[in-house]
Design an enzyme around this catalytic site. Sequence first.
Site, PDB file in Angstrom:
ATOM      1  N   ASN A  11       0.864  -1.179   0.000  1.00  0.00           N
ATOM      2  CA  ASN A  11       0.000   0.000   0.000  1.00  0.00           C
ATOM      3  C   ASN A  11       0.900   1.227   0.000  1.00  0.00           C
ATOM      4  OD1 ASN A  11      -1.797   2.052   0.536  1.00  0.00           O
ATOM      5  ND2 ASN A  11      -2.345   1.336   2.596  1.00  0.00           N
ATOM      6  N   TRP A  12       0.975   1.880  -1.152  1.00  0.00           N
ATOM      7  CA  TRP A  12       1.910   3.003  -1.278  1.00  0.00           C
ATOM      8  C   TRP A  12       1.373   4.287  -0.647  1.00  0.00           C
ATOM      9  CZ3 TRP A  12       3.773   2.362  -7.127  1.00  0.00           C
ATOM     10  CH2 TRP A  12       4.390   1.114  -7.254  1.00  0.00           C
ATOM     11  N   LYS A  13       0.110   4.267  -0.275  1.00  0.00           N
ATOM     12  CA  LYS A  13      -0.531   5.448   0.343  1.00  0.00           C
ATOM     13  C   LYS A  13      -0.298   6.681  -0.535  1.00  0.00           C
ATOM     14  CE  LYS A  13      -0.177   3.196   4.798  1.00  0.00           C
ATOM     15  NZ  LYS A  13      -0.070   3.293   6.240  1.00  0.00           N
ATOM     16  N   HIS A  97      -9.462   1.163   5.069  1.00  0.00           N
ATOM     17  CA  HIS A  97      -8.170   1.267   5.764  1.00  0.00           C
ATOM     18  C   HIS A  97      -8.354   2.179   6.987  1.00  0.00           C
ATOM     19  CE1 HIS A  97      -4.057   2.480   6.632  1.00  0.00           C
ATOM     20  NE2 HIS A  97      -3.687   1.376   6.005  1.00  0.00           N
ATOM     21  N   GLU A  99      -6.749   4.541   8.092  1.00  0.00           N
ATOM     22  CA  GLU A  99      -6.571   5.978   7.829  1.00  0.00           C
ATOM     23  C   GLU A  99      -7.834   6.569   7.203  1.00  0.00           C
ATOM     24  OE1 GLU A  99      -2.899   5.472   5.709  1.00  0.00           O
ATOM     25  OE2 GLU A  99      -1.935   4.907   7.594  1.00  0.00           O
ATOM     26  N   GLU A 171      -5.408  -5.054  10.597  1.00  0.00           N
ATOM     27  CA  GLU A 171      -4.370  -4.058  10.814  1.00  0.00           C
ATOM     28  C   GLU A 171      -4.619  -3.342  12.136  1.00  0.00           C
ATOM     29  OE1 GLU A 171      -2.430  -2.935   6.834  1.00  0.00           O
ATOM     30  OE2 GLU A 171      -4.089  -1.577   7.153  1.00  0.00           O
ATOM     31  N   GLY A 177       2.587   2.001  10.901  1.00  0.00           N
ATOM     32  CA  GLY A 177       3.555   3.084  10.780  1.00  0.00           C
ATOM     33  C   GLY A 177       4.268   3.417  12.076  1.00  0.00           C
ATOM     34  N   SER A 217       3.502  -2.417  10.322  1.00  0.00           N
ATOM     35  CA  SER A 217       4.959  -2.493  10.505  1.00  0.00           C
ATOM     36  C   SER A 217       5.547  -3.843  10.090  1.00  0.00           C
ATOM     37  CB  SER A 217       5.339  -2.141  11.946  1.00  0.00           C
ATOM     38  OG  SER A 217       4.929  -0.810  12.247  1.00  0.00           O
ATOM     39  N   GLY A 238       2.846  -1.202   4.350  1.00  0.00           N
ATOM     40  CA  GLY A 238       2.872   0.222   4.035  1.00  0.00           C
ATOM     41  C   GLY A 238       4.293   0.681   3.784  1.00  0.00           C
ATOM     42  N   GLY A 239       4.917   1.254   4.796  1.00  0.00           N
ATOM     43  CA  GLY A 239       6.252   1.848   4.664  1.00  0.00           C
ATOM     44  C   GLY A 239       7.263   0.990   3.918  1.00  0.00           C
TER      45      GLY A 239
HETATM   46  P1  PGA Z   1       2.924   0.115   7.747  1.00  0.00           P
HETATM   47  O1  PGA Z   1       1.448   0.361   7.147  1.00  0.00           O
HETATM   48  O2  PGA Z   1       3.449  -1.149   7.113  1.00  0.00           O
HETATM   49  O3  PGA Z   1       3.703   1.340   7.346  1.00  0.00           O
HETATM   50  O4  PGA Z   1       2.776  -0.019   9.214  1.00  0.00           O
HETATM   51  C1  PGA Z   1       0.563  -0.704   6.950  1.00  0.00           C
HETATM   52  C2  PGA Z   1      -0.717  -0.202   6.340  1.00  0.00           C
HETATM   53  O5  PGA Z   1      -1.163   0.897   6.688  1.00  0.00           O
HETATM   54  O6  PGA Z   1      -1.326  -0.883   5.489  1.00  0.00           O
END
Ligand code: PGA
Length: 255
Positions: A11-13, A97, A99, A171, A177, A217, A238-239
């Site tokens: 997930n590149w956000k 998600h 967010e 998640e 993050g 993470s 994500g990251g």
């Molecule tokens: P993260 O994000 O790997 O940076 O913790 C995961 C996500 O939000 O899907």
Amino acid sequence: MTDRRPMIAGNWKMNLSLLGAASLVKAIREGIQDQDSVDVLVAPPFTALSVVKGLIGDTKILLCAQNMHWESSGAYTGEISPAMLSEAGCSHVILGHSERRSLFKETDEMIDLKANAAVELGLIPIVCIGETLEEREAGETFEVLKTQLTGSLHNFVNNSMLPHSTILAYEPVWAIGTGRTASPEQAQEVHQFLRECLTENFDAGTAQRIRILYGGSVKPDNIKDLISKPDIDGALVGGASLSADSFVPIIRLGG
Ligand code: PGA
């Protein structure tokens, strides 16, 4: 033992320029040429979907959007429809998600509408659920997750039918993050619980077929232990999905 195929999803956000997105997908493509045991998926920002689709070419990398509206067209400034995503080459879409839930006030009801619209259009939803730190510390994790799961899939629950291609992503909000991962045992406990919820709301066959990804993470050094758990079928990253140097080793499941 199950025959659920592992999936690693990136997930590149709201990250990367067009050039950055192009070079990342090229590096992933090259890095995984010799692997065929894991489904690989990338979710770039909307504006990079076409470019990434072009570079994916005839490889098996799957293209995913990060969100969508449930309506097929109309006066919804700033929104994007399932048909538009299909046309851009997406096969999957991330829905709900954390967010989106916390920053953009998305509710289970909205995610339910989106999940239905996605399936109608032939898109595979990746439905995200997860508890906050306060909820975990208050001992409410299972209750919160059950409410999110049944609420976000309400219409499917009503019809006692969920397409087996549907993907769930657990998640925990406190692990996204933050560098703080749920331990493989904590994640497995939740994944097993979610599979029980799927059995209750659908049937055992469905529960065994649905893939449940862990997100929060995930890194090259923790994927191996996570994926070794029987109910963890992959990861939503994500990251660490923003660089091939970390994403490719995750796709290799830390091996
Ligand atoms: P993260 O994000 O790997 O940076 O913790 C995961 C996500 O939000 O899907």
